[in-house]
Design a protein around this motif. Structure first.
Motif, PDB file in Angstrom:
ATOM      1  N   GLY A  54       0.831  -1.203   0.000  1.00  0.00           N
ATOM      2  CA  GLY A  54       0.000   0.000   0.000  1.00  0.00           C
ATOM      3  C   GLY A  54       0.860   1.245   0.000  1.00  0.00           C
ATOM      4  N   THR A  55       0.742   2.062  -1.034  1.00  0.00           N
ATOM      5  CA  THR A  55       1.561   3.273  -1.133  1.00  0.00           C
ATOM      6  C   THR A  55       0.999   4.384  -0.263  1.00  0.00           C
ATOM      7  N   GLY A  56       1.902   5.244   0.203  1.00  0.00           N
ATOM      8  CA  GLY A  56       1.495   6.390   0.996  1.00  0.00           C
ATOM      9  C   GLY A  56       0.869   6.030   2.320  1.00  0.00           C
ATOM     10  N   ARG A  57       1.301   4.903   2.891  1.00  0.00           N
ATOM     11  CA  ARG A  57       0.687   4.428   4.134  1.00  0.00           C
ATOM     12  C   ARG A  57       1.720   4.128   5.205  1.00  0.00           C
TER      13      ARG A  57
ATOM     14  N   PHE B 167      -8.624  -6.083  -6.499  1.00  0.00           N
ATOM     15  CA  PHE B 167      -9.543  -6.175  -5.359  1.00  0.00           C
ATOM     16  C   PHE B 167      -9.059  -5.459  -4.100  1.00  0.00           C
ATOM     17  N   ALA B 168      -7.821  -4.982  -4.099  1.00  0.00           N
ATOM     18  CA  ALA B 168      -7.304  -4.268  -2.919  1.00  0.00           C
ATOM     19  C   ALA B 168      -6.410  -3.134  -3.406  1.00  0.00           C
ATOM     20  N   ARG B 169      -7.031  -2.121  -3.996  1.00  0.00           N
ATOM     21  CA  ARG B 169      -6.263  -1.057  -4.643  1.00  0.00           C
ATOM     22  C   ARG B 169      -5.463  -0.226  -3.658  1.00  0.00           C
ATOM     23  N   ARG B 170      -5.797  -0.287  -2.398  1.00  0.00           N
ATOM     24  CA  ARG B 170      -4.992   0.397  -1.382  1.00  0.00           C
ATOM     25  C   ARG B 170      -3.960  -0.540  -0.765  1.00  0.00           C
TER      26      ARG B 170
END
Length: 347
Positions: free
Chosen positions: A282-285, A325-328
């Motif tokens: 997950g980017t930006g997380r 299915f899990a773009r984040r």
């Protein structure tokens, strides 16, 4: 609408607006506070030292992968800088250590790592000053070309770099003159783990600072940031320089822990791999780098044992499922599962 209704609605709107402002201000003030769950990655890293004592060499590479992914997340996840040449700085860090010990007989790990950070950051500053004037596909191709150019220059001077055969004669001295890199990798697991904690703390302070908020604003709407007078280019170059230094640090630790370096560290595969790690997590997380790097490297290790030829199929399938299915990323999927569980509990 009657005049009385308008007079009644106005205070309601004012109250809701005030409440929203209070919540926003409270979020800004408290967003940098440490949460209890932020200790979980570190507890797992400590537990792995005792649970898998014979796998600490591999564990060290996982920690280095997390550090490398964190450096990319700073520019990709928060500043929106898309790059396919991040391995350039990883390679500069690795070759700084390799050439110091093989050509100049200096194998002291701390000073070599610090020099690797400085040289990688300098490369990030120079290249970023020119490349970050472009965006989109142009920037993507320019960052890739920069890594390829350095790699080919190293291949041309294989008498110095060792080419794809690697740098011969690397001898890393004992850490602090006392702790040797033992066969099971205990020393470097602790060494890299401590440095990863420092890197994580630095990156965390950056992304939760006003400067980090400005980077997020640039990622979301660069034209608006220009319009309000924000020094966009300077801030992007600063972030790029910081990320380059951290990637160089990861490269230096890779060279020190393996005592082996080839021009393969500059490969496009290395840049693509760290991007895949970040997308999976997950980017930006901030913590997506932890999950993504760990999942990718563990899967790579186990799938390559099952099928040395087709192991990438499993990684590719997981990446496709994540994007669909899990773009984040997996971390976002975990957050959604926790929210769903809480709603079920409250119901």
């Amino acid at each position: 609408m009657a005049v009385s209704d308008i007079q009644t609605a106005a205070p309601v709107r004012d109250a809701s607006t005030t409440a929203a402002r209070i919540r926003a201000a409270d979020f800004v003030v408290k967003r940098h506070y440490l949460r209890w769950w932020e200790a979980l990655p570190w507890l797992l890293i400590i537990a792995a030292y005792f649970v898998f004592p014979d796998r600490l060499t591999f564990g060290t590479q996982v920690l280095i992968g997390i550090m490398f992914a964190l450096s990319l997340d700073l520019i990709l996840g928060y500043a929106g800088i898309v790059t396919l040449g991040h391995a350039l700085f990883f390679g500069i860090g690795a070759y700084t250590v390799a050439l110091l010990t093989a050509r100049w007989n200096w194998g002291e790990p701390i000073s070599a790592m610090l020099l690797a950070i400085v040289l990688s950051a300098a490369a990030g500053l120079v290249s970023g000053w020119f490349l970050l004037r472009y965006r989109g596909l142009t920037l993507l191709m320019l960052t890739l070309a920069a890594a390829i150019l350095v790699q080919e220059a190293g291949n041309y001077r294989s008498d110095i770099t060792g080419g794809y055969d690697g740098v011969p004669g690397m001898e890393i001295w004992k850490l602090f003159g006392v702790f040797e890199n033992d066969l099971y990798g205990r020393t470097y697991y602790v060494y890299v783990g401590v440095l990863l904690f420092i890197v994580w703390y630095v990156v965390r302070r950056i992304v939760y600072s006003p400067y980090g908020a400005a980077l997020t604003g640039i990622r979301e709407n660069v034209r608006r940031m220009h319009a309000i007078g924000s020094p966009v280019h300077r801030r992007l170059v600063t972030a790029y320089t910081l990320a380059a230094g951290l990637a160089g640090m990861a490269g230096a630790l890779f060279a020190q822990s393996t005592a082996y370096t080839t021009l393969g560290v500059f490969d496009f595969d290395n840049s693509a791999k760290v991007m895949v790690m970040l997308i999976l997590g997950g980017t930006g997380r901030l913590y997506g780098a932890f999950i993504g790097a760990a999942v990718y490297l563990v899967l790579e290790d186990n799938l390559s044992k099952l099928s040395p030829t087709f192991w990438q199929f499993g990684i590719g399938l997981l990446l496709v499922l994540t994007v669909l299915f899990a773009r984040r990323g997996l971390l976002g999927l975990l957050e959604d599962a926790i929210k769903l569980f809480r709603r079920g509990g409250n119901a």
